[in-house]
Motif scaffolding. Structure first.
Motif, PDB file in Angstrom:
ATOM      1  N   GLU A  16       0.852  -1.177   0.000  1.00 47.34           N
ATOM      2  CA  GLU A  16       0.000   0.000   0.000  1.00 47.34           C
ATOM      3  C   GLU A  16       0.896   1.238   0.000  1.00 47.34           C
ATOM      4  OE1 GLU A  16      -3.968  -1.303   2.405  1.00 47.34           O
ATOM      5  OE2 GLU A  16      -2.225  -0.738   3.597  1.00 47.34           O
ATOM      6  N   THR A  17       0.351   2.324  -0.515  1.00 49.91           N
ATOM      7  CA  THR A  17       1.122   3.561  -0.612  1.00 49.91           C
ATOM      8  C   THR A  17       0.287   4.717  -0.066  1.00 49.91           C
ATOM      9  OG1 THR A  17       0.275   4.158  -2.783  1.00 49.91           O
ATOM     10  CG2 THR A  17       2.207   2.710  -2.734  1.00 49.91           C
ATOM     11  N   GLU A  18       0.820   5.898  -0.198  1.00 53.35           N
ATOM     12  CA  GLU A  18       0.081   7.089   0.224  1.00 53.35           C
ATOM     13  C   GLU A  18      -1.195   7.270  -0.594  1.00 53.35           C
ATOM     14  OE1 GLU A  18       4.306   7.670   1.464  1.00 53.35           O
ATOM     15  OE2 GLU A  18       3.347   6.987  -0.380  1.00 53.35           O
ATOM     16  N   TRP A  19      -1.231   6.749  -1.800  1.00 53.38           N
ATOM     17  CA  TRP A  19      -2.373   6.937  -2.701  1.00 53.38           C
ATOM     18  C   TRP A  19      -3.176   5.652  -2.953  1.00 53.38           C
ATOM     19  CZ3 TRP A  19      -1.794   3.928  -7.004  1.00 53.38           C
ATOM     20  CH2 TRP A  19      -0.483   3.520  -7.294  1.00 53.38           C
ATOM     21  N   LEU A  20      -2.866   4.576  -2.214  1.00 58.39           N
ATOM     22  CA  LEU A  20      -3.530   3.284  -2.421  1.00 58.39           C
ATOM     23  C   LEU A  20      -3.761   2.577  -1.092  1.00 58.39           C
ATOM     24  CD1 LEU A  20      -4.469   0.884  -4.198  1.00 58.39           C
ATOM     25  CD2 LEU A  20      -2.050   0.210  -4.358  1.00 58.39           C
ATOM     26  N   GLU A  21      -5.013   2.208  -0.846  1.00 58.24           N
ATOM     27  CA  GLU A  21      -5.389   1.495   0.383  1.00 58.24           C
ATOM     28  C   GLU A  21      -6.269   0.311   0.016  1.00 58.24           C
ATOM     29  OE1 GLU A  21      -6.008   0.510   4.410  1.00 58.24           O
ATOM     30  OE2 GLU A  21      -4.575   1.904   3.568  1.00 58.24           O
ATOM     31  N   PHE A  22      -5.915  -0.866   0.539  1.00 55.84           N
ATOM     32  CA  PHE A  22      -6.730  -2.068   0.375  1.00 55.84           C
ATOM     33  C   PHE A  22      -7.439  -2.375   1.686  1.00 55.84           C
ATOM     34  CE2 PHE A  22      -3.230  -3.113  -2.704  1.00 55.84           C
ATOM     35  CZ  PHE A  22      -4.002  -3.081  -3.846  1.00 55.84           C
ATOM     36  N   LYS A  23      -8.677  -2.806   1.583  1.00 55.59           N
ATOM     37  CA  LYS A  23      -9.476  -3.231   2.732  1.00 55.59           C
ATOM     38  C   LYS A  23     -10.201  -4.515   2.360  1.00 55.59           C
ATOM     39  CE  LYS A  23      -8.935   0.045   5.731  1.00 55.59           C
ATOM     40  NZ  LYS A  23      -8.136  -0.282   6.890  1.00 55.59           N
ATOM     41  N   ASP A  24     -10.442  -5.370   3.364  1.00 54.91           N
ATOM     42  CA  ASP A  24     -11.267  -6.534   3.070  1.00 54.91           C
ATOM     43  C   ASP A  24     -12.724  -6.109   3.233  1.00 54.91           C
ATOM     44  OD1 ASP A  24     -11.447  -6.532   5.874  1.00 54.91           O
ATOM     45  OD2 ASP A  24      -9.940  -8.094   6.058  1.00 54.91           O
ATOM     46  N   SER A  25     -13.449  -6.651   4.158  1.00 58.98           N
ATOM     47  CA  SER A  25     -14.850  -6.263   4.337  1.00 58.98           C
ATOM     48  C   SER A  25     -15.041  -5.268   5.469  1.00 58.98           C
ATOM     49  CB  SER A  25     -15.710  -7.500   4.595  1.00 58.98           C
ATOM     50  OG  SER A  25     -15.899  -8.206   3.399  1.00 58.98           O
ATOM     51  N   CYS A  26     -13.968  -4.799   6.049  1.00 64.66           N
ATOM     52  CA  CYS A  26     -14.055  -3.887   7.185  1.00 64.66           C
ATOM     53  C   CYS A  26     -14.297  -2.461   6.702  1.00 64.66           C
ATOM     54  CB  CYS A  26     -12.759  -3.959   7.988  1.00 64.66           C
ATOM     55  SG  CYS A  26     -12.781  -2.921   9.447  1.00 64.66           S
ATOM     56  N   TYR A  27     -15.401  -1.874   7.124  1.00 60.78           N
ATOM     57  CA  TYR A  27     -15.692  -0.497   6.728  1.00 60.78           C
ATOM     58  C   TYR A  27     -16.512   0.180   7.813  1.00 60.78           C
ATOM     59  CZ  TYR A  27     -19.968  -2.887   5.391  1.00 60.78           C
ATOM     60  OH  TYR A  27     -21.087  -3.671   5.411  1.00 60.78           O
ATOM     61  N   GLU A  28     -16.330   1.454   7.920  1.00 61.00           N
ATOM     62  CA  GLU A  28     -17.054   2.300   8.864  1.00 61.00           C
ATOM     63  C   GLU A  28     -17.147   3.670   8.204  1.00 61.00           C
ATOM     64  OE1 GLU A  28     -17.931   5.090  11.706  1.00 61.00           O
ATOM     65  OE2 GLU A  28     -15.838   4.958  11.136  1.00 61.00           O
ATOM     66  N   PRO A  29     -18.326   4.273   8.156  1.00 60.67           N
ATOM     67  CA  PRO A  29     -18.499   5.524   7.409  1.00 60.67           C
ATOM     68  C   PRO A  29     -17.477   6.614   7.733  1.00 60.67           C
ATOM     69  CG  PRO A  29     -20.635   4.679   8.028  1.00 60.67           C
ATOM     70  CD  PRO A  29     -19.609   3.805   8.713  1.00 60.67           C
ATOM     71  N   GLN A  30     -17.222   6.884   8.996  1.00 64.89           N
ATOM     72  CA  GLN A  30     -16.269   7.942   9.360  1.00 64.89           C
ATOM     73  C   GLN A  30     -14.871   7.618   8.822  1.00 64.89           C
ATOM     74  OE1 GLN A  30     -16.849  10.923  10.911  1.00 64.89           O
ATOM     75  NE2 GLN A  30     -14.692  11.457  10.702  1.00 64.89           N
ATOM     76  N   ALA A  31     -14.462   6.371   8.950  1.00 61.99           N
ATOM     77  CA  ALA A  31     -13.138   5.969   8.466  1.00 61.99           C
ATOM     78  C   ALA A  31     -13.043   6.107   6.945  1.00 61.99           C
ATOM     79  CB  ALA A  31     -12.833   4.538   8.887  1.00 61.99           C
ATOM     80  N   ILE A  32     -14.103   5.772   6.225  1.00 61.78           N
ATOM     81  CA  ILE A  32     -14.094   5.923   4.773  1.00 61.78           C
ATOM     82  C   ILE A  32     -13.907   7.395   4.406  1.00 61.78           C
ATOM     83  CG2 ILE A  32     -15.431   5.689   2.644  1.00 61.78           C
ATOM     84  CD1 ILE A  32     -16.730   3.198   3.926  1.00 61.78           C
ATOM     85  N   GLY A  33     -14.619   8.291   5.072  1.00 58.96           N
ATOM     86  CA  GLY A  33     -14.464   9.721   4.809  1.00 58.96           C
ATOM     87  C   GLY A  33     -13.047  10.198   5.065  1.00 58.96           C
ATOM     88  N   GLU A  34     -12.458   9.718   6.155  1.00 57.77           N
ATOM     89  CA  GLU A  34     -11.075  10.090   6.468  1.00 57.77           C
ATOM     90  C   GLU A  34     -10.114   9.553   5.411  1.00 57.77           C
ATOM     91  OE1 GLU A  34     -10.421   8.763  10.496  1.00 57.77           O
ATOM     92  OE2 GLU A  34     -12.013  10.074  11.268  1.00 57.77           O
ATOM     93  N   TYR A  35     -10.347   8.322   4.948  1.00 56.19           N
ATOM     94  CA  TYR A  35      -9.513   7.762   3.883  1.00 56.19           C
ATOM     95  C   TYR A  35      -9.636   8.589   2.609  1.00 56.19           C
ATOM     96  CZ  TYR A  35      -8.032   3.379   6.080  1.00 56.19           C
ATOM     97  OH  TYR A  35      -7.438   2.444   6.885  1.00 56.19           O
ATOM     98  N   LEU A  36     -10.857   8.978   2.246  1.00 57.99           N
ATOM     99  CA  LEU A  36     -11.036   9.760   1.026  1.00 57.99           C
ATOM    100  C   LEU A  36     -10.249  11.066   1.094  1.00 57.99           C
ATOM    101  CD1 LEU A  36     -14.856   9.226   0.334  1.00 57.99           C
ATOM    102  CD2 LEU A  36     -12.913   8.087  -0.773  1.00 57.99           C
ATOM    103  N   SER A  37     -10.307  11.741   2.227  1.00 61.96           N
ATOM    104  CA  SER A  37      -9.543  12.976   2.421  1.00 61.96           C
ATOM    105  C   SER A  37      -8.051  12.709   2.313  1.00 61.96           C
ATOM    106  CB  SER A  37      -9.875  13.587   3.790  1.00 61.96           C
ATOM    107  OG  SER A  37      -8.957  14.592   4.144  1.00 61.96           O
TER     108      SER A  37
END
Length: 136
Positions: A19-40
């Motif tokens: 993974e890099t600064e511009w690439l993140e892999f996730k399995d089935s783990c997700y949480e709305p706040q964390a997704i927003g933080e990742y997008l930023s």
């Protein structure tokens, strides 16, 4: 993006050594706040790294890069206040540089790919906080 193009993109991303600064892999783990933080963080990091896009990929193991599939469906998930996830995410990003979502039904399982535009002019904040990634 057609399935053939999406599969080729997914193969290129999975071929990255980590993974890099511009690439993140996730399995089935997700949480709305964390997704927003990742997008930023991914949008800001893509800008700093000179990348034309950043990626948040669900359904891929972050260590092995093997496709494991996900049950995550961004079109039906709800966020805080029972809002639709995608509307809630878009409202929380300032400025909203935009992102596309692609779903690939791979033989090994469903993959959900967020393709995120890089920040420009100023950092992207989520919920008033500007995030950045350093390494993976």
């Amino acid at each position: 993006m057609r399935d053939k193009e999406l599969s080729a993109l997914l193969d290129r991303l999975r071929a990255e050594p980590h993974e890099t600064e511009w690439l993140e892999f996730k399995d089935s783990c997700y949480e709305p706040q964390a997704i927003g933080e990742y997008l930023s963080a991914l949008a800001n990091s893509a800008c700093l790294e000179g990348k034309s896009r950043a990626y948040l990929v669900f359904g891929v193991d972050d260590r092995s890069h093997e496709i494991v599939g996900t049950s995550f469906d961004p079109y039906t998930e709800k966020a805080k206040g029972n809002q639709d996830l995608l509307i809630w995410l878009s409202m929380g990003l300032q400025p909203n540089v935009g992102f596309e979502i692609y779903i690939l039904d791979h033989a090994k399982g469903k993959v959900v790919l967020f393709e995120i535009n890089p920040a420009y002019n100023r950092p992207v904040a989520f919920g008033g906080v500007e995030y950045i990634r350093i390494g993976s």
